[in-house]
Design a protein around this motif. Structure first.
Motif, PDB file in Angstrom:
ATOM      1  N   GLU A  67       0.305  -1.378  -0.410  1.00 56.51           N
ATOM      2  CA  GLU A  67      -0.472   0.264  -0.431  1.00 56.51           C
ATOM      3  C   GLU A  67       1.233   1.339  -0.176  1.00 56.51           C
ATOM      4  O   GLU A  67       0.671   2.255  -0.586  1.00 56.51           O
ATOM      5  CB  GLU A  67      -1.178  -0.172   0.951  1.00 56.51           C
ATOM      6  N   LEU A  68       1.913   0.976   0.496  1.00 57.29           N
ATOM      7  CA  LEU A  68       2.884   2.272   1.053  1.00 57.29           C
ATOM      8  C   LEU A  68       3.507   1.968  -0.701  1.00 57.29           C
ATOM      9  O   LEU A  68       3.572   3.393  -0.876  1.00 57.29           O
ATOM     10  CB  LEU A  68       3.917   2.511   2.494  1.00 57.29           C
ATOM     11  N   LYS A  69       3.866   1.356  -0.688  1.00 50.17           N
ATOM     12  CA  LYS A  69       5.027   1.557  -2.655  1.00 50.17           C
ATOM     13  C   LYS A  69       3.911   2.368  -3.250  1.00 50.17           C
ATOM     14  O   LYS A  69       4.176   2.755  -4.079  1.00 50.17           O
ATOM     15  CB  LYS A  69       4.827   0.001  -2.780  1.00 50.17           C
ATOM     16  N   ALA A  70       2.537   1.764  -3.397  1.00 54.45           N
ATOM     17  CA  ALA A  70       2.151   2.415  -4.570  1.00 54.45           C
ATOM     18  C   ALA A  70       1.139   3.749  -4.258  1.00 54.45           C
ATOM     19  O   ALA A  70       1.143   4.363  -4.927  1.00 54.45           O
ATOM     20  CB  ALA A  70      -0.278   1.973  -4.728  1.00 54.45           C
ATOM     21  N   TYR A  71       1.437   4.218  -2.193  1.00 54.19           N
ATOM     22  CA  TYR A  71       1.302   5.420  -2.354  1.00 54.19           C
ATOM     23  C   TYR A  71       1.901   6.631  -2.966  1.00 54.19           C
ATOM     24  O   TYR A  71       1.783   7.402  -3.067  1.00 54.19           O
ATOM     25  CB  TYR A  71       0.711   5.332  -0.646  1.00 54.19           C
ATOM     26  N   GLN A  72       3.750   6.069  -3.091  1.00 54.45           N
ATOM     27  CA  GLN A  72       4.508   6.815  -2.639  1.00 54.45           C
ATOM     28  C   GLN A  72       4.526   6.561  -4.272  1.00 54.45           C
ATOM     29  O   GLN A  72       5.307   8.280  -4.775  1.00 54.45           O
ATOM     30  CB  GLN A  72       6.102   5.934  -1.986  1.00 54.45           C
ATOM     31  N   LYS A  73       4.569   5.945  -5.050  1.00 54.64           N
ATOM     32  CA  LYS A  73       4.167   6.038  -6.634  1.00 54.64           C
ATOM     33  C   LYS A  73       3.419   6.985  -6.926  1.00 54.64           C
ATOM     34  O   LYS A  73       3.928   7.978  -8.255  1.00 54.64           O
ATOM     35  CB  LYS A  73       4.561   4.922  -7.466  1.00 54.64           C
ATOM     36  N   GLU A  74       2.324   7.170  -6.504  1.00 52.25           N
ATOM     37  CA  GLU A  74       1.319   8.251  -7.396  1.00 52.25           C
ATOM     38  C   GLU A  74       1.830   9.167  -6.714  1.00 52.25           C
ATOM     39  O   GLU A  74       1.819   9.842  -7.010  1.00 52.25           O
ATOM     40  CB  GLU A  74      -0.411   7.337  -6.453  1.00 52.25           C
ATOM     41  N   LEU A  75       2.173   9.899  -5.042  1.00 47.66           N
ATOM     42  CA  LEU A  75       2.975  10.898  -4.511  1.00 47.66           C
ATOM     43  C   LEU A  75       3.993  11.183  -5.774  1.00 47.66           C
ATOM     44  O   LEU A  75       3.669  12.594  -6.386  1.00 47.66           O
ATOM     45  CB  LEU A  75       3.597  10.929  -3.206  1.00 47.66           C
ATOM     46  N   LEU A  76       4.620  10.545  -5.928  1.00 46.73           N
ATOM     47  CA  LEU A  76       5.939  11.286  -7.552  1.00 46.73           C
ATOM     48  C   LEU A  76       5.480  11.197  -8.121  1.00 46.73           C
ATOM     49  O   LEU A  76       5.663  12.353  -8.400  1.00 46.73           O
ATOM     50  CB  LEU A  76       6.868   9.816  -6.822  1.00 46.73           C
ATOM     51  N   ALA A  77       4.486  10.704  -9.121  1.00 52.91           N
ATOM     52  CA  ALA A  77       3.724  11.339 -10.425  1.00 52.91           C
ATOM     53  C   ALA A  77       3.262  12.468 -10.025  1.00 52.91           C
ATOM     54  O   ALA A  77       2.978  12.909 -10.827  1.00 52.91           O
ATOM     55  CB  ALA A  77       2.819  10.047 -10.330  1.00 52.91           C
ATOM     56  N   LEU A  78       2.387  12.447  -8.990  1.00 51.83           N
ATOM     57  CA  LEU A  78       0.718  13.793  -8.460  1.00 51.83           C
ATOM     58  C   LEU A  78       2.501  14.700  -9.205  1.00 51.83           C
ATOM     59  O   LEU A  78       2.115  15.924  -9.282  1.00 51.83           O
ATOM     60  CB  LEU A  78       0.333  13.438  -7.227  1.00 51.83           C
ATOM     61  N   ARG A  79       3.506  15.014  -8.077  1.00 54.18           N
ATOM     62  CA  ARG A  79       4.073  16.241  -7.777  1.00 54.18           C
ATOM     63  C   ARG A  79       4.622  16.505  -8.964  1.00 54.18           C
ATOM     64  O   ARG A  79       5.160  17.880  -9.151  1.00 54.18           O
ATOM     65  CB  ARG A  79       5.396  15.814  -6.541  1.00 54.18           C
ATOM     66  N   LYS A  80       5.106  15.470  -9.892  1.00 57.59           N
ATOM     67  CA  LYS A  80       5.405  16.113 -11.492  1.00 57.59           C
ATOM     68  C   LYS A  80       4.609  16.201 -11.934  1.00 57.59           C
ATOM     69  O   LYS A  80       4.804  17.838 -12.414  1.00 57.59           O
ATOM     70  CB  LYS A  80       6.261  14.426 -12.304  1.00 57.59           C
ATOM     71  N   GLN A  81       3.917  15.787 -12.246  1.00 55.99           N
ATOM     72  CA  GLN A  81       2.257  17.056 -12.918  1.00 55.99           C
ATOM     73  C   GLN A  81       1.826  18.207 -12.268  1.00 55.99           C
ATOM     74  O   GLN A  81       1.494  18.593 -13.223  1.00 55.99           O
ATOM     75  CB  GLN A  81       1.552  15.375 -12.424  1.00 55.99           C
ATOM     76  N   LEU A  82       1.528  18.013 -10.739  1.00 53.09           N
ATOM     77  CA  LEU A  82       1.681  19.561 -10.260  1.00 53.09           C
ATOM     78  C   LEU A  82       2.634  20.443 -10.582  1.00 53.09           C
ATOM     79  O   LEU A  82       2.437  21.537 -10.987  1.00 53.09           O
ATOM     80  CB  LEU A  82       1.392  19.427  -8.639  1.00 53.09           C
ATOM     81  N   ALA A  83       3.885  20.543 -10.432  1.00 57.73           N
ATOM     82  CA  ALA A  83       5.197  20.896 -11.140  1.00 57.73           C
ATOM     83  C   ALA A  83       5.060  21.567 -12.241  1.00 57.73           C
ATOM     84  O   ALA A  83       5.022  22.370 -12.612  1.00 57.73           O
ATOM     85  CB  ALA A  83       6.626  20.481 -10.440  1.00 57.73           C
ATOM     86  N   ALA A  84       4.359  20.480 -13.054  1.00 60.73           N
ATOM     87  CA  ALA A  84       4.490  20.860 -14.306  1.00 60.73           C
ATOM     88  C   ALA A  84       3.201  21.898 -14.750  1.00 60.73           C
ATOM     89  O   ALA A  84       3.478  22.766 -15.576  1.00 60.73           O
ATOM     90  CB  ALA A  84       3.845  19.424 -15.227  1.00 60.73           C
ATOM     91  N   THR A  85       2.429  21.215 -13.999  1.00 66.33           N
ATOM     92  CA  THR A  85       1.087  22.566 -14.651  1.00 66.33           C
ATOM     93  C   THR A  85       1.614  24.012 -13.994  1.00 66.33           C
ATOM     94  O   THR A  85       1.189  24.855 -14.446  1.00 66.33           O
ATOM     95  CB  THR A  85      -0.290  21.920 -13.315  1.00 66.33           C
ATOM     96  N   LEU A  86       2.153  23.677 -12.878  1.00 67.50           N
ATOM     97  CA  LEU A  86       2.299  25.153 -12.690  1.00 67.50           C
ATOM     98  C   LEU A  86       3.652  25.946 -13.153  1.00 67.50           C
ATOM     99  O   LEU A  86       3.988  27.595 -12.723  1.00 67.50           O
ATOM    100  CB  LEU A  86       2.721  25.484 -10.560  1.00 67.50           C
TER     101      LEU A  86
END
Lengths: 92, 438
Positions: A23-42
């Motif tokens: 569960e934590l592995k999946a959470y971290q994977k999603e977190l990293l992908a989201l942060r990249k996406q959010l940074a790209a958006t900004l």
């Protein structure tokens, strides 16, 4: 003899704790992908949370949580206001 | 890391404002005190509050010096991240078992630089901010934490080892283990504090489902400048709220949830938050729906009048149910009692004024009785309110029943005095001096 080499302390702790849960592995994977996406958006400039959420296809409360986490750790800063919403942009 | 000795005069359980007061009062009298706190920092609920009523003083500005004084007092030993697991009577005093949880950080070497926290690659919801903000797997609990030493949350650790690599003092210690300690004490003061009524207690309010229905302690964090947002916005989408409602007695005086007592602080904290909200957001519309306003303490009635004068709307009304609009606005179905009509009103946010419930139950740890309301029973409620059902064990603060901060401090002082009298009566301190001399 490599077999007799003492284990690194972090590996000992990892073993004691049973490693990272799936569960934590999946959470971290999603977190990293989201942060990249959010940074790209900004990259394009400061945005409100609903704008960020819409661009990233996220629920607004989730987008807010991540933006606030990025703000806390210095990746994002508040940049003015648009109507009833603050604008958030990349720091630096 | 400090050494837990074999013998102290008094064990104080819980390092909130009441526990700190009891420990300091005893320490000032020359008694050796061991104060244990299960969280990584002392300070309890108070250090997380924004401001206090009726003075509107900054809560952490009052609490933090008290925390520092407690930590540095020569007669008070503070053990954070430590659980009390058992207390048994032994002779005139007690034998207590403690469990010191591993921080995975050498507390003596750590300088609290926060480098490990910055390097940690994972962020999870922070309990101190009621999940609204984030923390790392290795983290210092909050900006004013005492001690300023991180803890490593192994349940959320990625085991990457970065925290140890960046630490300038080499104080991350992955091999640290939990330690058990047995101590003998002459008396025990229980200052185990409070929780608030669960947000799912009243199903019709959907407190655990709707993003913009928040608990009052989460609102304290939202209003705090060091809170999860650093400004007042709502959790669903970051909107600056323009219209807010407080629902009083949302977790007290309610047979349907089994909490029939008045929690004594909800009217005042709601009025305080409402006043402050209008300071933070110009022209904000804020309404308290209540059964009656209980403003019993010193300066409280005046504060209530001030809230009215500052434009807080106080409406006698009963909220029957809460629903949510598509944009996450909150819709209240309210019976406005003085107008004799039922209306639906829409708000940006709603605060459920939850009541106070015990922060800790003694079952299995110490055989002290609880009253019907779950707080520690007070067999001599009139003449010695801090006495419990075990001679030599005293209770102070909210552990003994709902109360505000000044009352918690007064009662903690009473518990400290009762503990000191108990030690005197049993010649405990003379025996301690003999042990120390040996």
């Amino acid at each position: 003899m490599s077999d007799n080499k003492p284990k690194k302390p972090i590996m000992v702790l990892r073993e004691r704790c049973g490693g990272m849960s799936d569960e934590l592995k999946a959470y971290q994977k999603e977190l990293l992908a989201l942060r990249k996406q959010l940074a790209a958006t900004l990259e394009a400039g400061p945005k409100t949370v609903p704008e960020i959420a819409q661009e990233c296809g996220l629920e607004a409360d989730k987008a807010l949580w991540h933006i606030m986490a990025m703000k806390r750790y210095g990746a994002v800063a508040q940049r003015g206001q648009k109507g009833d919403y603050y604008l958030y942009g990349l720091e630096g | 890391m400090s050494t837990i000795k074999e013998r102290y005069d008094v064990l104080v359980v819980g390092g909130g404002i009441a526990g700190m007061q009891a420990a300091l009062d005893l320490g000032e009298q020359g008694h050796k005190v061991l104060l244990v706190e299960r969280q990584p920092s002392i300070g309890g609920v108070m250090v997380g509050l924004n401001k206090v009523f009726p003075t509107l003083d900054c809560s952490s500005c009052i609490c933090t010096p008290r925390m520092a004084e407690t930590r540095s007092h020569p007669n008070v030993q503070v053990e954070t991240w430590t659980e009390l697991t058992k207390i048994d009577r032994k002779g005139p005093g007690f034998s207590a078992m403690l469990l010191r949880k591993p921080r995975y950080v050498d507390s003596d070497a750590c300088v609290g630089c926060g480098g490990c926290e910055l390097a940690c690659p994972i962020e999870v919801p922070h309990e101190f901010d009621y999940g609204l903000g984030a923390r790392k797997a290795i983290y210092i609990e909050h900006a004013n934490a005492i001690p300023q030493v991180p803890v490593l949350d192994t349940a959320n650790c990625t085991f990457c080892g970065k925290c140890a690599r960046v630490c300038p003092k080499d104080c991350v210690d992955y091999l640290q283990e939990a330690q058990q300690a047995r101590v003998e004490v002459g008396s025990v003061v229980l200052t185990t504090g409070l929780n608030i009524t669960p947000m799912d207690a009243k199903k019709e309010y959907h407190g655990d489902e709707f993003a913009n229905v928040v608990n009052p302690l989460a609102m304290e964090r939202i209003q705090s400048s060091d809170g999860p947002y650093g400004t007042v916005i709502r959790p669903s989408d970051g909107k600056i709220p323009r219209k807010i409602a407080y629902i009083q007695c949302a977790g007290s005086r309610d047979k349907s949830i089994g909490i029939t007592y008045c929690s004594r602080v909800c009217c005042m904290y709601a009025l305080k938050q409402a006043v402050l909200m209008r300071h933070y957001v110009h022209d904000l519309d804020v309404t308290l729906f209540h059964m009656d306003i209980r403003a019993f303490g010193k300066g409280y009635e005046q504060f209530y009048r001030r809230a009215l004068a500052e434009g807080v709307k106080v409406v006698k009304g009963k909220v029957a149910k809460i629903s949510q609009a598509e944009n996450k606005d909150v819709i209240l179905r309210v019976e406005r009692l003085e107008e004799g009509r039922v209306v639906e009103e829409r708000f940006d946010m709603v605060v459920l004024s939850q009541g106070l419930v015990p922060g800790w139950h003694a079952a299995g740890v110490v055989d002290v009785d609880e009253a019907d309301d779950g707080f520690f029973a007070a067999p001599q409620a009139k003449l010695q309110p801090c006495a419990t059902t075990i001679p030599g064990v005293f209770a102070g603060g909210v552990a003994a029943g709902p109360k505000d901060i000044p009352d918690a401090i007064v009662e903690a002082g009473d518990a400290a005095m009762a503990a000191a009298n108990w030690l005197q009566k049993n010649n405990w301190c003379d025996a301690t001096d003999e042990v120390t001399a040996k």
